[in-house]
Design an enzyme around this catalytic site. Structure first.
Site, mmCIF file in Angstrom:
data_model
loop_
_atom_site.group_PDB
_atom_site.id
_atom_site.type_symbol
_atom_site.label_atom_id
_atom_site.label_comp_id
_atom_site.label_asym_id
_atom_site.label_seq_id
_atom_site.Cartn_x
_atom_site.Cartn_y
_atom_site.Cartn_z
ATOM 1 N N ALA A 1 4.306 1.193 2.018
ATOM 2 C CA ALA A 1 5.263 0.248 1.423
ATOM 3 C C ALA A 1 5.818 0.799 0.109
ATOM 4 O O ALA A 1 7.022 0.696 -0.160
ATOM 5 C CB ALA A 1 4.583 -1.103 1.192
ATOM 6 N N HIS A 2 4.946 1.387 -0.712
ATOM 7 C CA HIS A 2 5.409 1.967 -1.972
ATOM 8 C C HIS A 2 6.411 3.100 -1.740
ATOM 9 O O HIS A 2 7.419 3.213 -2.437
ATOM 10 C CB HIS A 2 4.220 2.479 -2.796
ATOM 11 C CG HIS A 2 3.522 1.419 -3.580
ATOM 12 N ND1 HIS A 2 2.612 0.559 -3.009
ATOM 13 C CD2 HIS A 2 3.606 1.073 -4.894
ATOM 14 C CE1 HIS A 2 2.159 -0.265 -3.939
ATOM 15 N NE2 HIS A 2 2.743 0.028 -5.084
ATOM 16 N N LYS A 3 6.112 3.932 -0.751
ATOM 17 C CA LYS A 3 7.019 5.049 -0.453
ATOM 18 C C LYS A 3 8.383 4.523 -0.008
ATOM 19 O O LYS A 3 9.432 5.050 -0.413
ATOM 20 C CB LYS A 3 6.400 5.937 0.631
ATOM 21 C CG LYS A 3 7.189 7.221 0.871
ATOM 22 C CD LYS A 3 6.477 8.137 1.853
ATOM 23 C CE LYS A 3 7.274 9.427 2.075
ATOM 24 N NZ LYS A 3 6.616 10.326 3.051
ATOM 25 N N ARG B 1 0.842 -1.191 0.000
ATOM 26 C CA ARG B 1 0.000 0.000 0.000
ATOM 27 C C ARG B 1 0.882 1.247 0.000
ATOM 28 O O ARG B 1 2.054 1.190 -0.297
ATOM 29 C CB ARG B 1 -0.917 0.006 1.237
ATOM 30 C CG ARG B 1 -2.029 -0.999 1.231
ATOM 31 C CD ARG B 1 -2.717 -1.043 2.585
ATOM 32 N NE ARG B 1 -2.931 0.285 3.141
ATOM 33 C CZ ARG B 1 -4.126 0.865 3.323
ATOM 34 N NH1 ARG B 1 -5.210 0.213 2.996
ATOM 35 N NH2 ARG B 1 -4.228 2.064 3.852
ATOM 36 N N GLN C 1 10.263 3.109 -2.985
ATOM 37 C CA GLN C 1 10.810 4.221 -3.777
ATOM 38 C C GLN C 1 12.150 4.684 -3.192
ATOM 39 O O GLN C 1 13.128 4.881 -3.925
ATOM 40 C CB GLN C 1 9.806 5.373 -3.808
ATOM 41 C CG GLN C 1 10.239 6.556 -4.661
ATOM 42 C CD GLN C 1 9.196 7.667 -4.648
ATOM 43 O OE1 GLN C 1 8.697 8.053 -3.595
ATOM 44 N NE2 GLN C 1 8.848 8.171 -5.821
#
Length: 502
Positions: free
Chosen positions: A349-351, A346, A354
């Protein structure tokens, strides 16, 4: 003679109410959804509503959450002027104590979604407190409580405008609803607050959503007030938009329109619109000093008997051996049953991914998205023999800003979530010959039954936002954006808008 309300009775009532609404839909809502299901002529929308109704019955039977997003708690407390409290806590503190108890109940733990330091580190409070509490002093010797658990996907679609006094409210709503996309999980209700000041209109909009679904009774007898006429006008306009269940195109976008209004400044017309999703959760109770509230469970026969049939045109996919060539045969609108391993992720996690990619550190050990699908989900903790708790999709649009990175740099093949994707993301999906699949928002317990194994593989400190690996068997999804960039959230509503106008 004053009524004495005991601290323990109030806290226990809050806890019981939040547990109750986590798995019981209001009967009026189920009746309205079933009626819409029977009328629906769009196959995709009818299929979505079938899953929502089946999920609702399963949650009532299993006493497990309707939706994995068990919400931010909003509580309206109306206190009689003759009430006295036997408590060393404030009303806010007592509500928060009830929330903490409800969300950590070992028999049915609810997902903790509340973060403190919202503009900074956004640290989870771990018990879903504090709640948003509105207190009114009213005549009488009782305490009335209206409590709701509101999911973030629908709350995020709230809209506010300061109209000119001569502006048409129904016209603004008709123009605004399509901009909300499908992240609010239609079909649901729209609560509208008119007048007062900006913040008063917002509170009225939220409180209006506590009322029962009764639009069909209003249609039968006809409008008698300005607000009733406006409700009917907006109801008709919204359903003619063709947005339909889950935004896939269909006859029913809203099940009811609720309106509350207050006197306002002669130069002003504040309007706030707040949607309620297909996991509408609220309950009312009164305390009169005789003990905690008693909430009567609905009867299982109140739920319609709905079956979800796998049609002849359904595709099956083995995700452990999937190829680019195979997903390129899937077309927008197709139903696919997924089996195999998928990873979850979500916002948080994506941040973090990155940051790892930008630093050159790379993905954590055990996380490989190459040729894999990612599921946008934050599940509820399991109980008993469950491998995972209710695990429905979160709003995919929030992950749009990470999609090009994921497709270009990790080898990700496809994504699973709910609601529409933005134009740049659709273009990225088309460029990489990837695919976006949609699971039904509001069918979290049903979806969880397809998950046969679950384990955290990275970022355990993020709680429900950690990366899990799921083993799924026949998980039902709809192809929302295919590898050619054809987008069901554009084509479906467009087709049904024309049909309904005709």
């Amino acid at each position: 003679m004053s009524t004495i309300i005991k601290k323990a009775d109030f806290i226990d009532s809050i806890e019981d109410a939040l547990q109750y609404i986590s798995y019981y839909h209001p009967k009026d809502f189920i009746d309205a959804m079933h009626s819409a299901y029977l009328r629906e002529q769009s196959p995709a929308a009818k299929d979505a509503m079938a899953q929502i109704l089946i999920n609702s019955r399963m949650s009532a039977e299993g006493k497990r959450p309707l939706c994995q997003d068990t919400g931010i708690v909003t509580c309206f407390v109306k206190i009689g002027m003759n009430v006295q409290w036997d408590s060393d806590l404030t009303v806010q503190q007592m509500v928060d104590a009830g929330v903490a108890k409800a969300y950590s109940n070992p028999n049915n733990p609810l997902r903790a979604s509340i973060v403190k330091d919202p503009a900074g580190k956004r640290i989870n409070t771990k018990d879903n407190a504090p709640a948003v509490v509105h207190i009114d002093m009213v005549a009488g010797d009782q305490v009335e409580v209206m409590i709701a658990a509101k999911g973030g996907g629908s709350e995020n679609k709230s809209k506010m405008v300061m109209l000119n006094p001569s502006d048409d409210i129904a016209e603004w709503v008709e123009k605004t609803v399509p901009t909300m996309g499908a992240g609010w999980c239609p079909p649901g209700m729209l609560g509208i607050g008119i007048g007062g000041t900006a913040e008063k209109a917002a509170v009225m909009a939220k409180e209006s959503l506590m009322d029962p679904v009764d639009i069909h009774e209003l249609q039968a007898r006809g409008a008698q007030t300005t607000e009733e006429a406006l409700r009917l006008d907006i109801f008709e306009r919204c359903n003619k938009l063709g947005i339909g269940a889950q935004g896939l195109g269909g006859m029913t976008t809203v099940l009811d329109i609720k309106i509350k209004s207050a006197p306002t400044h002669a130069a002003s017309k504040p309007v706030v619109m707040i949607p309620n999703c297909a996991a509408t959760r609220h309950v009312h109770f009164h305390l009169d000093g005789s003990g905690p509230a008693e909430l009567t469970p609905p009867k299982l026969e109140d739920w319609p008997e709905i079956t979800w049939e796998v049609g002849d045109n359904v595709k099956r996919a083995d995700l452990n051996n999937i190829t680019k060539e195979e997903i390129q045969t899937w077309k927008s609108g197709d139903t696919v049953l997924l089996s195999g391993k998928i990873l979850t992720g979500r916002d948080a996690a994506h941040k973090r991914i990155q940051g790892l990619l930008e630093s050159g550190e790379g993905l954590p050990e055990g996380v490989d998205f190459n040729g894999k699908f990612i599921y946008y989900v934050g599940p509820v903790d399991p109980v008993g023999d469950e491998v995972v708790g209710p695990a429905g999709p979160t709003t995919s649009t929030r992950m749009d800003k990470f999609t090009e990175m994921m497709l270009a740099e990790t080898g990700l093949m496809g994504m699973i979530g709910k609601a529409e994707r933005g134009p740049a993301t659709v273009a990225s999906i088309k460029h990489h010959k990837a695919v976006y699949l949609m699971a039904v928002g509001g069918a979290a317990y049903l979806v969880a039954k397809a998950i046969k194994k679950a384990k955290v593989v990275a970022f355990e400190d993020l709680g429900m936002e950690a990366i899990y690996e799921f083993d799924v068997v026949d998980m039902p999804v709809t192809v929302a954006v295919d590898s050619e960039g054809t987008n069901a959230h554009d084509t479906g509503p467009a087709i049904w808008k024309v049909k309904l106008e005709g």
